[in-house]
Design a protein around this motif. Structure first.
Motif: not given
Ligand SMILES: Nc1ncnc2c1ncn2[C@@H]1O[C@H](COP(=O)(O)OP(=O)(O)OP(=O)(O)O)[C@@H](O)[C@H]1O
Length: 547
Positions: A44-49, A169-172, A196-197
């Motif tokens: 999740a953190i990698n995708l968020l970055n 929740y991140f992936f949802e 924003r995400f």
């Protein structure tokens, strides 16, 4: 197979990283389930970055003069729709919305802490009276930036959400906004940026977890901030205003006040603290135009004289006074029929639970003191002209009667007025103390760091590697010291990493044995200039990234 089932399955297949047509549908479904389950917090953190705007793109936007605007808000609303929510759904969260240049994070923390005291009583009510006015509600807090972990930004009942909840929740949210859906509907384009995400995700978390009151700190400005899709907050507040983020908000206090007051909403009470007159005029005019339900300027609450506010400084009492007003308002709103509560809140003085909420808060990275062996670390993430003065005064008050050595570790790379910040720090401290060692170093984590919560793609990595900014700081400090203390023996260092700065500090403090040292002989280190620097320092001190 019914058409909708077939489409759903095709969507699953498209989203799966493990598709095998040889083994048929059952196998595909199993792998997808397994894949979804195996998506980790780190994933999740990698995708968020990947949602961070890289430095080169930021620079292009600066050079082209591309600023935040209405289209950013529209995009946020579009994403909210994709999550299946309307702006009206956010009303259920009874939001306290806070903007400001300085102190907004602190005000939000205070409000949450006060509300938390009312919640606690629901659990341990000792008397009937207390029980009657306890608030059986869940409280959410959304703040930025984070110091140690991204999860800190979304809190429920005072605790950051767990890695497990964050991942879920991140992936949802990610799957709904950033991936094609089961019917092949394309993702939102462009993908929302990092802040924003997280804002959208916080709404999803709070609505899913039945939060009754959510406290929201604006990210930057107000008018076009992602949090400003909140249409009907319960109450809004604006903390101390000053000059910051001038590229987006303009470089006058009036234009900054205009942006911040974009959070004022019709039929919602608007509060602020004493501001420079031109700013106050704009706030008051905007509150009127936006049909706020009253515009109130909060003076320092006289009852605070009996409250142990940390640090005991005017700016903090100002933050606390605003928080008291906001907490009172939202408590009354969500407990409309509670006569006992109303009586308590309207009585003169501060209710005991307000006092406890204000005294019990421990804000990380804000006027924080940590003792580690023979080193005392004073950490404050101040990074604006006004707050660096406040933070410097705080450090001087803390150490002025204590013996040397004193060390400064400073960095700031995200803003343009960085030399001015350093000059302010020098001016604010030079009458009371002289630093024996001054260290300038970047705050970026080493490439070997496994913790990805601190990856910052928005930094100019070439500048970090060349240490040009830090060298400029060193030259400036040298110049200021030479003028003020000719022949001064201050050691000024430019070091390539925070880790090396810490090694250097420990080498200063390594003379004499532990048992020979007394309280007065501790090395006192002031770390300031950047919230990222302070966050990284806390990581290192807490051993999250071992040195
Ligand atoms: N009312 C204030 N006036 C001036 N400085 C303040 C005020 N409140 C806090 N500060 C200083 O700013 C630092 C950061 O405080 P806080 O996190 O509450 O502000 P913020 O508005 O959330 O800032 P940011 O999110 O930009 O870091 C504090 O540690 C303190 O040094």
């Amino acid at each position: 197979m019914r058409l909708s089932t077939r489409n759903a399955l095709l969507g699953v297949i498209r989203n799966s990283r493990y598709v095998s047509y040889r083994h048929g549908h059952a196998y595909i479904a199993w792998r997808c389930y397994s894949d979804a389950k195996n998506r980790t917090y780190d994933d999740a953190i990698n995708l968020l970055n990947t949602l961070q705007t890289p430095y080169a793109e930021l620079k292009r936007q600066w050079d082209a003069g591309i600023r935040r605007g209405q289209e950013d808000l529209d995009h946020t609303k579009q994403c909210l729709g994709r999550l299946g929510y309307t702006e009206n759904d956010l009303t259920k969260l009874n939001i306290v919305h806070v903007a400001g240049t300085k102190g907004k994070g602190t005000v939000c923390g205070y409000v949450e802490s006060i509300l938390g005291e009312y919640r606690k009583l629901a659990l341990d009510s000792e008397t009937r009276d207390l029980h009657q006015i306890s608030l059986h509600k869940n409280i959410g807090l959304y703040t930025s930036p984070h110091l140690i972990s991204v999860r800190e930004r979304i809190r429920i009942n005072s605790a950051p959400i767990s890695e497990e909840l964050f991942t879920k929740y991140f992936f949802e949210v990610w799957d709904k906004i950033c991936e094609p859906d089961a019917d092949g509907k394309q993702p939102v384009s462009p993908k929302p940026v990092y802040f924003r995400f997280l804002t959208l995700m916080s709404f999803h978390v709070f609505l899913s977890e039945s939060i009754d009151v959510a406290v929201y700190e604006v990210g930057m400005g107000g008018q076009y901030d992602a949090t400003n899709i909140i249409k009907r907050p319960s109450v809004t507040g604006i903390s101390s205003l000053g000059i910051d983020h001038t590229f987006h908000l303009g470089n006058t206090i009036e234009s900054i006040a205009w942006h911040k007051s974009g959070i004022f909403k019709g039929s919602t009470p608007a509060y602020t603290v004493q501001q420079p007159w031109p700013a106050m005029a704009v706030l008051s005019e905007r509150a009127y135009q936006r049909r706020a339900r009253g515009f109130h300027c909060v003076d320092e609450n006289p009852s605070l004289k009996d409250v142990k506010i940390k640090p005991d400084a005017t700016f903090q009492r100002q933050n606390a006074s605003l928080a008291i007003a906001l907490a009172r308002k939202v408590l009354l709103k969500v407990n409309r029929d509670n006569v006992d509560l109303e009586e308590e809140l309207k009585a003169p003085g501060l209710p005991e639970r307000f006092v406890r909420g204000l005294e019990s808060i421990a804000s990380r990275g804000r006027c924080e003191v940590r003792v580690d062996g023979n080193t005392v670390w004073y950490l404050d993430g101040a990074h604006t002209a006004d707050s660096i003065i406040v933070a410097s005064k705080w450090f001087c008050d803390e150490v002025k009667d204590k013996p040397e050595p004193r060390v400064l570790i400073f960095n700031q790379q995200g803003h343009r007025e960085t030399i001015e910040l350093l000059e302010r720090l020098f001016a604010a401290t030079e009458r009371q103390l002289k630093f024996d060692h001054v260290i300038f170093c970047p705050s970026t984590p080493p490439a070997s760091s496994t913790k990805k919560d601190h990856v910052n793609l928005q930094t100019d990595l070439e500048a970090v590697a060349s240490l040009t900014v830090q060298q400029k700081f060193a030259d400036k400090w040298q110049e200021l010291s030479a003028e003020r203390w000719p022949g001064s023996k201050t050691e000024i260092k430019v070091l390539p990493s925070l880790e090396e700065a810490f090694d250097y500090v420990r080498s200063i403090g390594s003379t004499g044995t532990e048992s020979e040292r007394v309280e007065g002989e501790k090395v006192r280190v002031f770390i300031t200039g950047s919230i990222h620097l302070v966050g990284r320092a806390l990581n290192v001190l807490e051993g999250v990234d071992a040195l």
